[in-house]
Design an enzyme around this catalytic site. Structure first.
Site, PDB file in Angstrom:
ATOM      1  N   HIS A 199       3.289  31.794 -29.686  1.00 46.98           N
ATOM      2  CA  HIS A 199       3.617  30.645 -30.537  1.00 46.98           C
ATOM      3  C   HIS A 199       3.901  31.124 -31.944  1.00 46.98           C
ATOM      4  O   HIS A 199       3.302  32.093 -32.414  1.00 46.98           O
ATOM      5  CB  HIS A 199       2.467  29.634 -30.559  1.00 46.98           C
ATOM      6  N   ASN A 219       0.816  35.585 -35.096  1.00 49.93           N
ATOM      7  CA  ASN A 219      -0.364  36.435 -35.006  1.00 49.93           C
ATOM      8  C   ASN A 219      -0.304  37.170 -33.666  1.00 49.93           C
ATOM      9  O   ASN A 219      -0.038  36.562 -32.627  1.00 49.93           O
ATOM     10  CB  ASN A 219      -1.637  35.589 -35.089  1.00 49.93           C
ATOM     11  N   GLY A 230      -5.904  37.790 -35.791  1.00 47.33           N
ATOM     12  CA  GLY A 230      -6.159  36.355 -35.886  1.00 47.33           C
ATOM     13  C   GLY A 230      -5.641  35.545 -34.723  1.00 47.33           C
ATOM     14  O   GLY A 230      -5.756  34.316 -34.727  1.00 47.33           O
ATOM     15  N   GLN A 231      -5.068  36.195 -33.718  1.00 48.03           N
ATOM     16  CA  GLN A 231      -4.581  35.424 -32.574  1.00 48.03           C
ATOM     17  C   GLN A 231      -5.756  34.926 -31.745  1.00 48.03           C
ATOM     18  O   GLN A 231      -6.661  35.703 -31.404  1.00 48.03           O
ATOM     19  CB  GLN A 231      -3.639  36.276 -31.706  1.00 48.03           C
TER      20      GLN A 231
HETATM   21  P1  5GP Z   1      -3.459  31.665 -33.328  1.00 48.10           P
HETATM   22  O1  5GP Z   1      -4.797  31.794 -34.008  1.00 48.10           O
HETATM   23  O2  5GP Z   1      -3.560  32.008 -31.861  1.00 48.10           O
HETATM   24  O3  5GP Z   1      -2.325  32.353 -34.024  1.00 48.10           O
HETATM   25  O4  5GP Z   1      -3.069  30.138 -33.454  1.00 48.10           O
HETATM   26  C1  5GP Z   1      -3.630  29.141 -32.678  1.00 48.10           C
HETATM   27  C2  5GP Z   1      -3.485  27.850 -33.458  1.00 48.10           C
HETATM   28  O5  5GP Z   1      -3.637  26.782 -32.562  1.00 48.10           O
HETATM   29  C3  5GP Z   1      -4.524  27.671 -34.570  1.00 48.10           C
HETATM   30  O6  5GP Z   1      -3.874  27.536 -35.821  1.00 48.10           O
HETATM   31  C4  5GP Z   1      -5.279  26.416 -34.154  1.00 48.10           C
HETATM   32  O7  5GP Z   1      -5.610  25.595 -35.253  1.00 48.10           O
HETATM   33  C5  5GP Z   1      -4.310  25.738 -33.212  1.00 48.10           C
HETATM   34  N1  5GP Z   1      -4.959  24.948 -32.162  1.00 48.10           N
HETATM   35  C6  5GP Z   1      -6.007  25.326 -31.375  1.00 48.10           C
HETATM   36  N2  5GP Z   1      -6.301  24.354 -30.489  1.00 48.10           N
HETATM   37  C7  5GP Z   1      -5.421  23.348 -30.726  1.00 48.10           C
HETATM   38  C8  5GP Z   1      -5.239  22.068 -30.128  1.00 48.10           C
HETATM   39  O8  5GP Z   1      -5.929  21.649 -29.187  1.00 48.10           O
HETATM   40  N3  5GP Z   1      -4.235  21.298 -30.638  1.00 48.10           N
HETATM   41  C9  5GP Z   1      -3.430  21.722 -31.660  1.00 48.10           C
HETATM   42  N4  5GP Z   1      -2.484  20.873 -32.085  1.00 48.10           N
HETATM   43  N5  5GP Z   1      -3.583  22.931 -32.251  1.00 48.10           N
HETATM   44  C10 5GP Z   1      -4.567  23.728 -31.792  1.00 48.10           C
END
Ligand code: 5GP
Length: 116
Positions: free
Chosen positions: A101, A88, A94-95
């Protein structure tokens, strides 16, 4: 919103617990806390220098290649070797965490969607 250190840096520093499935000098991988697929792993460069995949590709292409290789190996180890890899990029996409990552999504995925 940009947090410093990022949540992922705090996981790397073991300040926040996570289910870590892989780690080397440059990359860590752990289970997503809110899985969107039977196997949902986050593959994360340890440096928080790059906010998203475009910055990573420009700044350290070899590290991006390593992220893809780790995702592939984890798909073999934790699923059937087939996977969807999602970066994302930007809030409206959605980021939520601005420390680059990859989402490695494996197992039986919902049809007709592009992931979360
Ligand atoms: P993004 O939305 O930035 O692409 O992805 C962030 C991801 O990190 C989300 O899927 C969310 O569920 C995950 N996430 C957020 N906080 C934590 C955490 O404290 N531990 C873990 N294992 N995943 C997390």
């Amino acid at each position: 919103m940009t947090e410093t250190p990022s949540i992922f840096s705090r996981i790397i520093a073991r300040e926040i617990p996570a289910d870590v499935v892989f780690e080397n000098d440059r990359v860590i991988a752990f289970r997503d806390i809110a899985p969107k697929a039977p196997v949902h792993l986050l593959v994360v460069p340890k440096t928080e220098k790059y906010a998203n995949v475009v910055e990573l590709a420009t700044g350290d292409a070899a590290l991006l290649v390593e992220v893809v290789a780790v995702a592939n190996q984890l798909a073999i180890d934790y699923s059937n070797g087939e996977f969807r890899l999602v970066f994302n990029t930007g809030e409206s996409a959605g980021q939520t965490i601005f420390h680059v990552h990859a989402h490695m999504l494996g197992g039986q995925l919902a049809e007709g969607t592009l992931g979360d």
